[in-house]
Write a protein that holds these residues in place. Structure first.
Motif, PDB file in Angstrom:
ATOM      1  N   LYS A   4       0.837  -1.196   0.000  1.00 43.33           N
ATOM      2  CA  LYS A   4       0.000   0.000   0.000  1.00 43.33           C
ATOM      3  C   LYS A   4       0.876   1.252   0.000  1.00 43.33           C
ATOM      4  O   LYS A   4       1.796   1.388   0.791  1.00 43.33           O
ATOM      5  CB  LYS A   4      -0.911   0.008   1.211  1.00 43.33           C
ATOM      6  CG  LYS A   4      -1.964   1.096   1.149  1.00 43.33           C
ATOM      7  CD  LYS A   4      -3.063   0.852   2.133  1.00 43.33           C
ATOM      8  CE  LYS A   4      -3.990  -0.069   1.450  1.00 43.33           C
ATOM      9  NZ  LYS A   4      -5.249  -0.300   1.706  1.00 43.33           N
ATOM     10  N   VAL A  23      -2.756  -7.134 -11.811  1.00 41.54           N
ATOM     11  CA  VAL A  23      -4.142  -6.824 -11.448  1.00 41.54           C
ATOM     12  C   VAL A  23      -4.331  -6.930  -9.933  1.00 41.54           C
ATOM     13  O   VAL A  23      -4.950  -6.062  -9.305  1.00 41.54           O
ATOM     14  CB  VAL A  23      -5.129  -7.744 -12.208  1.00 41.54           C
ATOM     15  CG1 VAL A  23      -6.542  -7.586 -11.684  1.00 41.54           C
ATOM     16  CG2 VAL A  23      -5.065  -7.439 -13.704  1.00 41.54           C
ATOM     17  N   LYS A  24      -3.785  -7.949  -9.322  1.00 44.75           N
ATOM     18  CA  LYS A  24      -3.912  -8.113  -7.872  1.00 44.75           C
ATOM     19  C   LYS A  24      -3.223  -6.971  -7.129  1.00 44.75           C
ATOM     20  O   LYS A  24      -3.783  -6.407  -6.176  1.00 44.75           O
ATOM     21  CB  LYS A  24      -3.313  -9.470  -7.446  1.00 44.75           C
ATOM     22  CG  LYS A  24      -3.438  -9.745  -5.981  1.00 44.75           C
ATOM     23  CD  LYS A  24      -4.878  -9.901  -5.567  1.00 44.75           C
ATOM     24  CE  LYS A  24      -4.998 -10.266  -4.101  1.00 44.75           C
ATOM     25  NZ  LYS A  24      -6.364 -10.146  -3.620  1.00 44.75           N
ATOM     26  N   ALA A  26      -2.750  -4.010  -8.158  1.00 47.23           N
ATOM     27  CA  ALA A  26      -3.459  -2.754  -8.419  1.00 47.23           C
ATOM     28  C   ALA A  26      -4.524  -2.475  -7.364  1.00 47.23           C
ATOM     29  O   ALA A  26      -4.994  -1.348  -7.240  1.00 47.23           O
ATOM     30  CB  ALA A  26      -4.096  -2.782  -9.805  1.00 47.23           C
ATOM     31  N   GLU A  27      -4.883  -3.470  -6.591  1.00 50.37           N
ATOM     32  CA  GLU A  27      -5.840  -3.257  -5.512  1.00 50.37           C
ATOM     33  C   GLU A  27      -5.245  -2.382  -4.412  1.00 50.37           C
ATOM     34  O   GLU A  27      -5.968  -1.777  -3.638  1.00 50.37           O
ATOM     35  CB  GLU A  27      -6.292  -4.595  -4.928  1.00 50.37           C
ATOM     36  CG  GLU A  27      -7.064  -5.435  -5.909  1.00 50.37           C
ATOM     37  CD  GLU A  27      -7.368  -6.830  -5.384  1.00 50.37           C
ATOM     38  OE1 GLU A  27      -6.990  -7.149  -4.238  1.00 50.37           O
ATOM     39  OE2 GLU A  27      -7.977  -7.611  -6.137  1.00 50.37           O
ATOM     40  N   GLU A  28      -3.888  -2.318  -4.333  1.00 50.84           N
ATOM     41  CA  GLU A  28      -3.254  -1.616  -3.229  1.00 50.84           C
ATOM     42  C   GLU A  28      -2.120  -0.674  -3.612  1.00 50.84           C
ATOM     43  O   GLU A  28      -1.680   0.101  -2.768  1.00 50.84           O
ATOM     44  CB  GLU A  28      -2.695  -2.631  -2.233  1.00 50.84           C
ATOM     45  CG  GLU A  28      -3.745  -3.495  -1.605  1.00 50.84           C
ATOM     46  CD  GLU A  28      -3.186  -4.354  -0.497  1.00 50.84           C
ATOM     47  OE1 GLU A  28      -2.143  -3.996   0.056  1.00 50.84           O
ATOM     48  OE2 GLU A  28      -3.793  -5.379  -0.198  1.00 50.84           O
ATOM     49  N   VAL A  49      -5.597  -2.494 -15.159  1.00 48.99           N
ATOM     50  CA  VAL A  49      -4.978  -2.026 -13.914  1.00 48.99           C
ATOM     51  C   VAL A  49      -5.489  -0.624 -13.566  1.00 48.99           C
ATOM     52  O   VAL A  49      -5.808  -0.334 -12.417  1.00 48.99           O
ATOM     53  CB  VAL A  49      -3.438  -2.057 -14.047  1.00 48.99           C
ATOM     54  CG1 VAL A  49      -2.764  -1.239 -12.971  1.00 48.99           C
ATOM     55  CG2 VAL A  49      -2.935  -3.493 -14.011  1.00 48.99           C
ATOM     56  N   SER A  51      -8.266   0.626 -14.168  1.00 45.66           N
ATOM     57  CA  SER A  51      -9.657   0.585 -13.726  1.00 45.66           C
ATOM     58  C   SER A  51      -9.752   0.525 -12.198  1.00 45.66           C
ATOM     59  O   SER A  51     -10.810   0.797 -11.632  1.00 45.66           O
ATOM     60  CB  SER A  51     -10.401  -0.590 -14.357  1.00 45.66           C
ATOM     61  OG  SER A  51     -10.001  -1.818 -13.797  1.00 45.66           O
ATOM     62  N   TYR A  52      -8.656   0.198 -11.520  1.00 49.28           N
ATOM     63  CA  TYR A  52      -8.595   0.191 -10.057  1.00 49.28           C
ATOM     64  C   TYR A  52      -8.277   1.579  -9.509  1.00 49.28           C
ATOM     65  O   TYR A  52      -8.069   1.746  -8.322  1.00 49.28           O
ATOM     66  CB  TYR A  52      -7.554  -0.811  -9.564  1.00 49.28           C
ATOM     67  CG  TYR A  52      -8.016  -2.235  -9.686  1.00 49.28           C
ATOM     68  CD1 TYR A  52      -8.620  -2.879  -8.616  1.00 49.28           C
ATOM     69  CD2 TYR A  52      -7.852  -2.945 -10.867  1.00 49.28           C
ATOM     70  CE1 TYR A  52      -9.051  -4.193  -8.715  1.00 49.28           C
ATOM     71  CE2 TYR A  52      -8.274  -4.249 -10.990  1.00 49.28           C
ATOM     72  CZ  TYR A  52      -8.876  -4.870  -9.914  1.00 49.28           C
ATOM     73  OH  TYR A  52      -9.300  -6.158 -10.027  1.00 49.28           O
ATOM     74  N   ARG A  53      -8.190   2.572 -10.406  1.00 52.72           N
ATOM     75  CA  ARG A  53      -7.933   3.963 -10.043  1.00 52.72           C
ATOM     76  C   ARG A  53      -6.587   4.165  -9.359  1.00 52.72           C
ATOM     77  O   ARG A  53      -6.462   4.951  -8.424  1.00 52.72           O
ATOM     78  CB  ARG A  53      -9.064   4.522  -9.188  1.00 52.72           C
ATOM     79  CG  ARG A  53     -10.426   4.375  -9.821  1.00 52.72           C
ATOM     80  CD  ARG A  53     -11.245   5.619  -9.632  1.00 52.72           C
ATOM     81  NE  ARG A  53     -12.606   5.456 -10.120  1.00 52.72           N
ATOM     82  CZ  ARG A  53     -12.985   5.718 -11.363  1.00 52.72           C
ATOM     83  NH1 ARG A  53     -12.115   6.113 -12.239  1.00 52.72           N
ATOM     84  NH2 ARG A  53     -14.237   5.574 -11.734  1.00 52.72           N
ATOM     85  N   VAL A  54      -5.597   3.441  -9.840  1.00 52.49           N
ATOM     86  CA  VAL A  54      -4.223   3.650  -9.396  1.00 52.49           C
ATOM     87  C   VAL A  54      -3.446   4.267 -10.549  1.00 52.49           C
ATOM     88  O   VAL A  54      -3.891   4.226 -11.698  1.00 52.49           O
ATOM     89  CB  VAL A  54      -3.536   2.335  -8.947  1.00 52.49           C
ATOM     90  CG1 VAL A  54      -4.242   1.750  -7.737  1.00 52.49           C
ATOM     91  CG2 VAL A  54      -3.478   1.327 -10.086  1.00 52.49           C
TER      92      VAL A  54
END
Length: 71
Positions: A4, A23-24, A26-28, A49, A51-54
């Motif tokens: 994070k 992709v995983k 990109a969650e953090e 990626v 689309s996760y807003r990173v």
């Protein structure tokens, strides 16, 4: 692993395990998606990626040349 707030570099992210890892993560974390050959497939990963807003960046080249980018 706690990523994070960090920038992660994922090599081979155009398909398979590399794509799944990107992709995983990109969650953090923000992502640098790296590729050597398949630009189109890596662009698809980049869109997913993002689309996760990173923040996500597309970089072509072997990993050893990317060290300057992330340091």
């Amino acid at each position: 692993m706690d990523v994070k707030g960090r920038v992660t570099v994922v090599t081979g992210s155009s398909r398979g395990i590399g794509k799944a890892i990107a992709v995983k993560l990109a969650e953090e974390a923000d992502i640098v998606v790296n590729y050597v050959k398949n630009h189109k497939a890596t662009e698809d990963t980049l869109k997913l990626v993002r689309s996760y807003r990173v923040k996500a960046y597309l970089v072509k080249g072997a990993y050893q040349y990317m060290r300057k980018l992330v340091s």
